[in-house]
Design a protein around this motif. Structure first.
Motif, PDB file in Angstrom:
ATOM      1  N   MET A 235     -67.013 -43.493 176.122  1.00 46.82           N
ATOM      2  CA  MET A 235     -67.631 -42.458 175.678  1.00 46.82           C
ATOM      3  C   MET A 235     -68.642 -42.706 174.650  1.00 46.82           C
ATOM      4  O   MET A 235     -68.383 -43.618 174.155  1.00 46.82           O
ATOM      5  N   LEU A 236     -70.024 -42.036 174.795  1.00 42.67           N
ATOM      6  CA  LEU A 236     -71.094 -42.058 173.932  1.00 42.67           C
ATOM      7  C   LEU A 236     -71.164 -41.004 172.995  1.00 42.67           C
ATOM      8  O   LEU A 236     -71.200 -40.070 173.545  1.00 42.67           O
ATOM      9  N   TYR A 237     -71.094 -41.282 171.655  1.00 44.75           N
ATOM     10  CA  TYR A 237     -71.482 -40.020 170.873  1.00 44.75           C
ATOM     11  C   TYR A 237     -72.833 -40.288 170.324  1.00 44.75           C
ATOM     12  O   TYR A 237     -73.313 -41.221 169.726  1.00 44.75           O
ATOM     13  N   ASN A 238     -73.690 -39.377 170.290  1.00 44.31           N
ATOM     14  CA  ASN A 238     -75.050 -39.272 169.591  1.00 44.31           C
ATOM     15  C   ASN A 238     -75.107 -38.346 168.530  1.00 44.31           C
ATOM     16  O   ASN A 238     -75.294 -37.124 168.601  1.00 44.31           O
ATOM     17  N   TYR A 239     -75.212 -39.015 167.286  1.00 43.46           N
ATOM     18  CA  TYR A 239     -75.389 -38.424 166.227  1.00 43.46           C
ATOM     19  C   TYR A 239     -76.854 -38.156 166.031  1.00 43.46           C
ATOM     20  O   TYR A 239     -77.620 -39.010 165.610  1.00 43.46           O
ATOM     21  N   GLY A 240     -77.365 -36.974 166.477  1.00 41.14           N
ATOM     22  CA  GLY A 240     -78.845 -37.089 166.869  1.00 41.14           C
ATOM     23  C   GLY A 240     -79.592 -35.763 166.473  1.00 41.14           C
ATOM     24  O   GLY A 240     -78.874 -34.522 166.487  1.00 41.14           O
ATOM     25  N   SER A 241     -80.859 -35.720 166.154  1.00 41.01           N
ATOM     26  CA  SER A 241     -81.678 -34.695 165.824  1.00 41.01           C
ATOM     27  C   SER A 241     -81.652 -33.641 167.010  1.00 41.01           C
ATOM     28  O   SER A 241     -81.989 -34.057 167.873  1.00 41.01           O
ATOM     29  N   ILE A 242     -81.868 -32.340 166.820  1.00 39.05           N
ATOM     30  CA  ILE A 242     -82.375 -31.476 167.836  1.00 39.05           C
ATOM     31  C   ILE A 242     -83.389 -30.701 167.183  1.00 39.05           C
ATOM     32  O   ILE A 242     -83.344 -29.933 165.932  1.00 39.05           O
TER      33      ILE A 242
ATOM     34  N   GLY B   5     -74.694 -32.751 166.590  1.00 41.93           N
ATOM     35  CA  GLY B   5     -75.965 -32.167 165.884  1.00 41.93           C
ATOM     36  C   GLY B   5     -75.765 -30.852 165.380  1.00 41.93           C
ATOM     37  O   GLY B   5     -74.717 -30.318 165.331  1.00 41.93           O
ATOM     38  N   ARG B   6     -76.917 -30.470 164.803  1.00 39.81           N
ATOM     39  CA  ARG B   6     -76.892 -29.105 164.123  1.00 39.81           C
ATOM     40  C   ARG B   6     -78.175 -28.425 164.525  1.00 39.81           C
ATOM     41  O   ARG B   6     -79.264 -28.939 164.685  1.00 39.81           O
TER      42      ARG B   6
ATOM     43  N   TRP C 257     -80.827 -21.447 172.663  1.00 39.18           N
ATOM     44  CA  TRP C 257     -81.249 -21.831 174.128  1.00 39.18           C
ATOM     45  C   TRP C 257     -81.422 -23.109 174.244  1.00 39.18           C
ATOM     46  O   TRP C 257     -81.301 -23.616 175.524  1.00 39.18           O
ATOM     47  N   VAL C 258     -81.406 -23.734 173.173  1.00 36.41           N
ATOM     48  CA  VAL C 258     -81.519 -25.477 173.558  1.00 36.41           C
ATOM     49  C   VAL C 258     -80.434 -25.910 174.139  1.00 36.41           C
ATOM     50  O   VAL C 258     -80.169 -27.119 174.874  1.00 36.41           O
ATOM     51  N   LEU C 259     -79.136 -25.214 173.638  1.00 37.27           N
ATOM     52  CA  LEU C 259     -77.882 -25.572 174.242  1.00 37.27           C
ATOM     53  C   LEU C 259     -77.657 -25.632 175.784  1.00 37.27           C
ATOM     54  O   LEU C 259     -77.288 -26.521 176.480  1.00 37.27           O
TER      55      LEU C 259
ATOM     56  N   VAL D 178     -74.919 -32.821 179.274  1.00 40.39           N
ATOM     57  CA  VAL D 178     -74.357 -33.339 177.862  1.00 40.39           C
ATOM     58  C   VAL D 178     -73.438 -32.287 177.351  1.00 40.39           C
ATOM     59  O   VAL D 178     -73.566 -31.158 177.611  1.00 40.39           O
ATOM     60  N   ASN D 179     -72.372 -33.086 176.773  1.00 39.17           N
ATOM     61  CA  ASN D 179     -71.311 -32.158 176.126  1.00 39.17           C
ATOM     62  C   ASN D 179     -71.719 -31.700 174.909  1.00 39.17           C
ATOM     63  O   ASN D 179     -72.152 -32.599 173.837  1.00 39.17           O
ATOM     64  N   THR D 180     -71.913 -30.429 174.596  1.00 31.42           N
ATOM     65  CA  THR D 180     -72.361 -29.846 173.436  1.00 31.42           C
ATOM     66  C   THR D 180     -71.453 -29.254 172.579  1.00 31.42           C
ATOM     67  O   THR D 180     -71.745 -28.448 171.580  1.00 31.42           O
ATOM     68  N   SER D 181     -70.276 -29.301 173.078  1.00 33.79           N
ATOM     69  CA  SER D 181     -69.066 -28.535 172.054  1.00 33.79           C
ATOM     70  C   SER D 181     -68.934 -28.945 170.589  1.00 33.79           C
ATOM     71  O   SER D 181     -68.463 -28.011 169.745  1.00 33.79           O
ATOM     72  N   LEU D 182     -69.531 -29.960 170.291  1.00 32.50           N
ATOM     73  CA  LEU D 182     -69.420 -30.475 168.779  1.00 32.50           C
ATOM     74  C   LEU D 182     -70.733 -30.270 168.008  1.00 32.50           C
ATOM     75  O   LEU D 182     -70.922 -30.683 166.999  1.00 32.50           O
ATOM     76  N   ILE D 183     -71.760 -29.440 168.557  1.00 32.03           N
ATOM     77  CA  ILE D 183     -73.026 -29.144 168.137  1.00 32.03           C
ATOM     78  C   ILE D 183     -72.660 -27.910 167.309  1.00 32.03           C
ATOM     79  O   ILE D 183     -72.130 -26.808 167.597  1.00 32.03           O
ATOM     80  N   GLU D 184     -73.142 -27.883 165.999  1.00 27.93           N
ATOM     81  CA  GLU D 184     -72.784 -26.856 165.119  1.00 27.93           C
ATOM     82  C   GLU D 184     -73.972 -25.856 164.926  1.00 27.93           C
ATOM     83  O   GLU D 184     -75.148 -26.474 164.993  1.00 27.93           O
ATOM     84  N   LEU D 185     -73.994 -24.512 165.290  1.00 27.83           N
ATOM     85  CA  LEU D 185     -74.600 -23.411 165.227  1.00 27.83           C
ATOM     86  C   LEU D 185     -74.914 -23.038 163.744  1.00 27.83           C
ATOM     87  O   LEU D 185     -73.562 -22.774 163.027  1.00 27.83           O
ATOM     88  N   THR D 186     -75.874 -22.978 162.986  1.00 30.20           N
ATOM     89  CA  THR D 186     -75.953 -22.679 161.497  1.00 30.20           C
ATOM     90  C   THR D 186     -76.834 -21.669 161.209  1.00 30.20           C
ATOM     91  O   THR D 186     -77.989 -21.468 161.934  1.00 30.20           O
ATOM     92  N   ALA D 187     -76.998 -21.049 160.152  1.00 32.93           N
ATOM     93  CA  ALA D 187     -77.943 -20.359 159.704  1.00 32.93           C
ATOM     94  C   ALA D 187     -79.212 -20.980 159.063  1.00 32.93           C
ATOM     95  O   ALA D 187     -80.366 -20.484 158.850  1.00 32.93           O
ATOM     96  N   ASP D 188     -79.238 -22.118 158.948  1.00 28.29           N
ATOM     97  CA  ASP D 188     -80.369 -23.126 158.503  1.00 28.29           C
ATOM     98  C   ASP D 188     -81.473 -23.218 159.681  1.00 28.29           C
ATOM     99  O   ASP D 188     -81.039 -22.811 160.809  1.00 28.29           O
ATOM    100  N   ALA D 189     -82.776 -23.206 159.206  1.00 26.40           N
ATOM    101  CA  ALA D 189     -83.730 -23.200 160.074  1.00 26.40           C
ATOM    102  C   ALA D 189     -83.602 -24.573 160.958  1.00 26.40           C
ATOM    103  O   ALA D 189     -83.174 -25.612 160.473  1.00 26.40           O
ATOM    104  N   SER D 190     -83.739 -24.599 162.474  1.00 23.94           N
ATOM    105  CA  SER D 190     -83.774 -25.696 163.138  1.00 23.94           C
ATOM    106  C   SER D 190     -85.008 -26.700 162.690  1.00 23.94           C
ATOM    107  O   SER D 190     -86.003 -26.000 162.183  1.00 23.94           O
TER     108      SER D 190
END
Length: 306
Positions: A1-8, A57-58, A65-67, A75-87
């Protein structure tokens, strides 16, 4: 498995006759809004290459829509956090010579907390890959945590900032660099010769695999005494925005299936050559079937050993 700690990021792309000069106001020829961010691009590229990638990611709740784009690519997106912060977002100029200039605002990409990192690490196992870029915060913490968990680390220190010099780069298995990044890490002028750059980086990081991408001058690979060179595919570039990210995603997908280094370099270079013939970031990343078909039509590029 590869995990990408990456920007969106959300990319705002302006097509211009030339990159805007100081004090100049310039009308764009066209405008598009697309998914971007080095992290998202690399996850997309790896998934389109057939790799198994989970993105950490966050992103703002307003940009769900990016998900869908990431999910559709595999891409497995289950661990991407949806946040009130601006993208995070980027303002990108692309000129008539396919050169680009980018202004980046990190937004949600710089909102990772220690407790969030602890939670992400609960899913990993030894020898999993961790892929990193320099568009998210807490990189040193992520790298040291990953090393403690026995992960293999691949790092693309772009965009290069002063923080990179303080990171524990010796923990990395692979470093992906362009010429400017390599020169900065080696403490040399950007116009230094490739062999000089590789020698200096080997002295600093003798246990790290180095992949140096040189655009139309091809790519160099170094690990210990092994040095390889692959010439670039001769293509007419339209937009180079995601070429490096495409290369990395395809390289890591090939590496994940234990392909020979020569194969990793060849497939990654072919994918990047296809990418630069298209506009945009995420939309320009090719499918594996396209890379395979095009590679059959192009003249063979022999890997040179030094």
């Amino acid at each position: 498995m590869l995990y990408n700690y990456g920007s969106i990021n959300i990319d705002y792309v302006y097509r211009v006759s030339h990159l805007v000069r100081p004090g100049e106001t310039l009308s764009s020829q066209s405008f598009t809004q697309v998914l971007g961010g080095k992290g998202a691009n690399q996850s997309l590229a790896m998934a389109r290459a057939g790799g198994d990638v989970t993105h950490w990611g966050r992103v703002s709740q307003n940009d769900r829509w990016v998900l869908e784009i990431l999910n559709q690519a595999g891409v497995n997106t289950s661990l991407i956090e949806l946040t009130a912060d601006a993208s995070g977002h980027a303002i990108i100029q692309v000129d008539d010579h396919a050169e680009n200039a980018i202004i980046l605002s990190p937004g949600a990409n710089h909102g990772f907390k220690e407790r969030h990192l602890d939670a992400l690490m609960t899913s990993v196992t030894p020898n999993d890959w961790l892929l990193l870029q320099n568009e998210c915060n807490a990189l040193e913490s992520v790298m040291t945590r990953a090393a403690r968990h026995g992960m293999q680390i691949a790092f693309n220190p772009a965009p290069l900032g002063a923080n990179v010099h303080a990171l524990p780069l010796e923990l990395c298995q692979i470093l992906f660099l362009n010429r400017g990044e390599a020169a900065a890490l080696a403490g040399l002028d950007e116009h230094a010769g490739v062999a000089e750059l590789m020698d200096a980086l080997y002295q600093r990081l003798p246990e790290v695999e180095l992949v140096l991408t040189l655009g139309r001058d091809g790519v160099r690979y170094q690990y210990g005494a092994q040095r390889l060179e692959l010439p670039a595919f001769p293509v007419d570039a339209v937009d180079t925005t995601a070429a490096g990210d495409t290369f990395i995603g395809y390289f890591m997908a090939a590496r994940q299936r234990n392909a020979a280094i020569e194969t990793c370099l060849h497939e990654a270079s072919a994918a990047a050559a296809l990418c630069v013939q298209r506009s945009g970031a995420a939309p320009s990343i090719p499918l594996a079937s396209e890379v395979a078909a095009t590679s059959r039509d192009w003249p063979a590029r022999d890997v040179l050993r030094h």
